[in-house]
Design an enzyme around this catalytic site. Structure first.
Site, PDB file in Angstrom:
ATOM      1  N   LYS A  84     -11.570  73.593   3.539  1.00  0.00           N
ATOM      2  CA  LYS A  84     -12.716  74.374   3.050  1.00  0.00           C
ATOM      3  C   LYS A  84     -13.234  75.224   4.191  1.00  0.00           C
ATOM      4  CE  LYS A  84     -12.854  72.438  -1.039  1.00  0.00           C
ATOM      5  NZ  LYS A  84     -12.838  73.034  -2.349  1.00  0.00           N
ATOM      6  N   HIS A 113      -1.488  70.729  -8.627  1.00  0.00           N
ATOM      7  CA  HIS A 113      -2.909  70.924  -8.937  1.00  0.00           C
ATOM      8  C   HIS A 113      -3.014  71.342 -10.397  1.00  0.00           C
ATOM      9  CE1 HIS A 113      -7.050  72.267  -8.628  1.00  0.00           C
ATOM     10  NE2 HIS A 113      -7.107  71.839  -7.377  1.00  0.00           N
TER      11      HIS A 113
HETATM   12  C1  3PG Z   1      -9.624  70.335  -5.357  1.00  0.00           C
HETATM   13  O1  3PG Z   1      -8.616  70.956  -4.982  1.00  0.00           O
HETATM   14  O2  3PG Z   1      -9.549  69.283  -6.011  1.00  0.00           O
HETATM   15  C2  3PG Z   1     -10.988  70.861  -5.039  1.00  0.00           C
HETATM   16  O3  3PG Z   1     -10.930  72.015  -4.307  1.00  0.00           O
HETATM   17  C3  3PG Z   1     -11.852  69.782  -4.411  1.00  0.00           C
HETATM   18  O4  3PG Z   1     -12.848  70.267  -3.574  1.00  0.00           O
HETATM   19  P1  3PG Z   1     -14.119  69.343  -3.229  1.00  0.00           P
HETATM   20  O5  3PG Z   1     -13.622  68.054  -2.664  1.00  0.00           O
HETATM   21  O6  3PG Z   1     -14.934  70.124  -2.217  1.00  0.00           O
HETATM   22  O7  3PG Z   1     -14.868  69.150  -4.514  1.00  0.00           O
END
Ligand code: 3PG
Length: 409
Positions: free
Chosen positions: A138, A254
């Site tokens: 992030k 994903h």
């Molecule tokens: C994912 O790929 O699952 C999300 O980007 C999770 O992000 P977060 O842990 O900040 O909610």
């Protein structure tokens, strides 16, 4: 005769049995009117059949003759069991709840190359069998390759087993994939030298046109895991990458966009179906949801889906379920207690949003896991684990997701 079995929830102005017949006809040998071109013996061979209707639950079961399907062709499979039916005027709402496949059909798919055991061997957790801890870099977009690699290094040094790109990061100008890959793999090599640990990096190769070339370039460039957004790129994207014999790395999957299909309980396609197709296609890890994170869920469905991914399925390897989205150290216990040890627990904000930064955030996640694995209450364990104590200070309150989004956290 062998059949693919599909279960649907149906709402219609027509009686349920009739609505089910309309769906069965539309999705196999029929249309809205009898046609003169239909051979008289066709229905006996290829027509889908309504084999059960549950008026109380509003569900119906339809059997599709196996011959109607092309081997290993998921787009054609979906066009049949999940095609036009969603838009038919007399069928107001319909949800594909589950599918069952005959062994002969399922075994034509390659399935996962590694599965849980194969990934555990890469990471070195096959003996202790603990859950893996992962992180999503992030901010999800905007860091350059060097900044991204630095975050990956910190997360890995803090104890993460897996670092992953976010679902919206592919090959944008601010972070070209080849530079990002080489930067991160260099850092993970240093982590290996310094700690002896192998850390996986799921490199997002999602694209429409050249996904196989991206996969090949990534593996040549040292990638030890590939990542694909399955619903935006299609199940065939996983199949195409899985089919390349030279690409001997696991595929992290994903499910971004899944809510458009899965969230409405009365219309769409259940996550259970997406899980089954992902396993057939060859995904080694799949985001299935969380017990305590930010995404809406049905815990009952989640548990059943994870059990399916971890269990037997016509001889195909299993899939490592991934709990991701709004996870932080206090979520580790409920996730493990409900979903078990064969689980990848991923935190993005819950690691990089730690008051003392990424290394501390990753340590706090590992400490939370250590506490759960050694059956020590979290607060007790935090007494001599300061990173966990700081995480509890930040996330220990009882606040709802609406409050977090409204007032920040
Ligand atoms: C994912 O790929 O699952 C999300 O980007 C999770 O992000 P977060 O842990 O900040 O909610």
């Amino acid at each position: 005769m062998e059949f693919v079995k599909a279960k649907y929830y149906v709402e219609s102005e027509l009686p349920l049995e009739k609505a089910a017949q309309v769906i069965a006809a539309e999705q196999s040998t029929g249309t809205w009117v009898d046609v003169s071109t239909k051979p008289s013996d066709l229905d006996a061979r290829l027509a889908a059949r309504v084999v059960g209707v549950d008026e109380e639950k509003g569900t119906c079961d339809i059997d599709f003759p196996l011959e109607i399907f092309e081997i290993s062709n998921i787009p054609q499979f979906l066009a049949t069991v999940a095609g036009n039916l969603f838009g038919l005027e007399p069928v107001k709402n319909v949800k594909l709840l589950d599918i069952e496949l005959p062994k002969s059909f399922a075994r034509e798919f390659k399935g996962p190359r590694f599965g849980i055991e194969g990934i555990r061997k890469l990471v070195g957790t096959e003996r202790d069998g603990r859950p893996h801890i992962g992180t999503i870099i992030k901010p999800k977009v905007g860091l350059n390759p060097k900044q991204t690699a630095d975050v990956a290094y910190d997360a890995a040094m803090g104890g993460c087993d897996l670092i992953k790109d976010d679902e919206t990061l592919t090959d944008q100008k601010f972070c070209p994939m080849e530079e990002r890959l080489s930067g991160i793999m260099e850092k993970l090599d240093s982590v290996k030298q310094e700690t002896g640990r192998t850390v996986l990096y799921a490199h997002n190769i999602t694209s429409g046109l050249d996904i196989v070339e991206r996969a090949e370039r990534a593996v040549e460039g040292g990638a030890n895991m590939l990542m694909i957004d399955v619903l935006t790129s299609g199940f065939s994207a996983i199949q195409a990458v899985r089919a390349e014999q030279a690409l001997k790395v696991p595929i992290h999957v994903h499910r971004t966009m899944h809510g458009a299909l899965t969230r409405n309980p009365r219309h769409g396609i259940a996550m259970t179906v997406i899980s089954k197709l992902t396993r057939l296609a060859g995904g080694d890890q799949l985001h299935t949801g969380t017990v305590s994170g930010k995404m809406e869920r049905s815990v009952e469905e989640l548990v059943a889906m994870n059990d399916f991914l971890k269990g037997g399925f016509h001889g195909l390897k299993n899939v490592f379920p991934v709990a991701s989205g709004g996870i932080h150290p206090l979520c580790v216990e409920p996730e493990v207690k409900t979903l078990g040890n064969d689980l990848v627990i991923q935190a993005g904000g819950g690691i990089h949003g730690h008051p003392d930064g990424t290394v501390a955030g990753a340590r706090a996640m590992r400490q939370a896991l250590d506490a759960v694995m050694s059956k020590i209450p979290l607060k007790e364990y935090a007494k001599d684990h300061k990173e966990l104590a700081r995480a509890i200070g930040k996330w220990g309150g009882d606040v709802s997701w609406s409050e977090i989004y409204e007032h920040g956290n």
